[in-house]
Design an enzyme around this catalytic site. Structure first.
Site, PDB file in Angstrom:
ATOM      1  N   ARG A 249       0.669  -1.137   0.055  1.00  8.92           N
ATOM      2  CA  ARG A 249      -0.100   0.026   0.079  1.00  8.92           C
ATOM      3  C   ARG A 249       0.836   1.138   0.059  1.00  8.92           C
ATOM      4  NH1 ARG A 249      -3.203  -2.927  -1.359  1.00  8.92           N
ATOM      5  NH2 ARG A 249      -5.400  -3.755  -0.491  1.00  8.92           N
ATOM      6  N   GLU A 277      -3.577   7.005  -6.279  1.00 10.12           N
ATOM      7  CA  GLU A 277      -3.782   6.254  -7.426  1.00 10.12           C
ATOM      8  C   GLU A 277      -5.102   6.742  -8.052  1.00 10.12           C
ATOM      9  OE1 GLU A 277      -3.463   2.225  -6.323  1.00 10.12           O
ATOM     10  OE2 GLU A 277      -1.335   2.477  -5.508  1.00 10.12           O
ATOM     11  N   HIS A 296      -0.265  -0.689 -10.101  1.00 11.39           N
ATOM     12  CA  HIS A 296      -0.919  -1.687  -9.327  1.00 11.39           C
ATOM     13  C   HIS A 296      -1.384  -2.744  -9.896  1.00 11.39           C
ATOM     14  CE1 HIS A 296      -3.309  -1.294  -5.224  1.00 11.39           C
ATOM     15  NE2 HIS A 296      -3.236  -2.392  -5.610  1.00 11.39           N
TER      16      HIS A 296
END
Length: 338
Positions: A249, A277, A296
């Site tokens: 994270r 993000e 990601h």
């Protein structure tokens, strides 16, 4: 005595459902004698007809984008006994009131952990070889990357890898590192030294682990106690030439401090996640030297999504048949990892 079938249904955005659940797993669920699948597509709480079906549900299959199951949502689900989540962390979906109501919870975190661990192992291997730096040199026209002159250490043999977080993913990464000739350090306040030794790692406090690691890989969950754990001081203590990998994270570290350290040119960062993000176009991180960014993608994508579908369906069938999940997430696990 014939056991009654368990009313079961999906609740998630249609695109998430179609992306994850293939026909093979849907047919398995639909044909199982313990399952009463009320609809073979997601139920919409805004639809009157679907709300009536939700009122019958005892087993709910959730996924990416499912509305939070809180007190208000539970009013639509008066008979709910179990939630099978078809993605990793259940935190965006499961409110603590779910546990207060005695509702069982399962997640596909173990299935989603596999590609993350595989991706991380690849990054560790390529980082040790300075492959990303060498690729940039080739792109810039260099004939010889001259790795051994440019960096204080090259190659994976004998290197020291620090793992932050003995999560499901962290443990898989440690297990995959067993076959390599290197030293593994671990920081996790919930793990005892003997357990770390069984995993194949040396347990250290965080400052010592960061200072000793040549490759530092983050695998802690995002909790109030872990957000910002890799702070400016720790980033400053990373040895020259170290590599920081984050597939967990973005909020685990101080991104501004990391950018400042990267701009000094003596650190490498391989980041699949960021504090915001998608990463803003004007983010300084985009232009930082020795930085490899991915959007990601470490978790399940493409063909890997089949693991999530199969896991959720397996768990749903297990609960319908026995009244219990095989991989239930209890309140303690929810508080520490989920």
């Amino acid at each position: 005595m014939v056991r009654s079938r368990t009313p079961t249904g999906f609740m998630m955005p249609e695109p998430s459902f179609r992306r994850v659940f293939g026909q093979v797993d849907l047919r398995r669920l639909e044909s199982d004698p313990a399952v009463d699948l009320l609809a073979d597509s997601p139920l919409d709480p805004r639809s009157g007809a679907d709300r009536r079906l939700l009122g019958r549900l005892e087993l709910l299959i959730t996924g990416w984008g499912t509305p939070r199951i809180d007190a208000r949502t539970l009013e639509l689900l008066p008979n709910l006994r179990a939630i099978a989540h078809s993605a990793g962390t259940v935190r965006p979906v499961v409110d603590p009131i779910v546990y207060d109501r005695g509702i069982a919870v399962s997640s596909a975190a173990s299935a989603n952990a596999v590609p993350v661990a595989e991706f991380t192992l690849a990054l560790i291997t390529l980082a040790a070889k300075r492959a990303f730096w060498a690729a940039d040199r080739v792109r810039d026209g260099a004939v010889d990357a001259d790795l051994e002159t440019a960096w204080p250490a090259v190659g994976i043999r004998g290197r020291t890898v620090g793992i932050v977080g003995a999560s499901t993913i962290g443990r898989l990464v440690i297990d995959r590192l067993r076959g390599l000739d290197l030293d593994v350090l671990l920081h996790d306040p919930t793990v005892r030294p003997a357990e770390a030794a069984e995993l194949g790692a040396q347990l250290l406090d965080l400052p010592e682990l960061v200072a000793r690691s040549e490759i530092l890989s983050l695998h802690a969950p995002s909790l109030p106690s872990t957000r910002g754990m890799i702070d400016r001081t720790l980033i400053g203590s990373l040895r020259p030439g170290a590599t920081l990998i984050n597939t967990a994270r973005g909020d685990l570290l101080d991104q501004e401090a990391l950018v400042e350290r990267l701009e000094r040119g003596d650190l490498v960062a391989l980041l699949d996640v960021a504090s915001e993000e998608p990463l803003p176009r004007d983010s300084r991180l985009r232009g930082a030297p020795n930085t490899f960014l991915t959007p990601h993608i470490a978790g399940s994508i493409g063909t890997e999504l089949g693991r999530l579908s199969a896991h959720a369906v397996d768990e749903a069938i297990a609960f319908a048949a026995s009244g219990a999940f095989r991989c239930a997430i209890d309140q303690t696990t929810f508080a520490l990892r989920a």
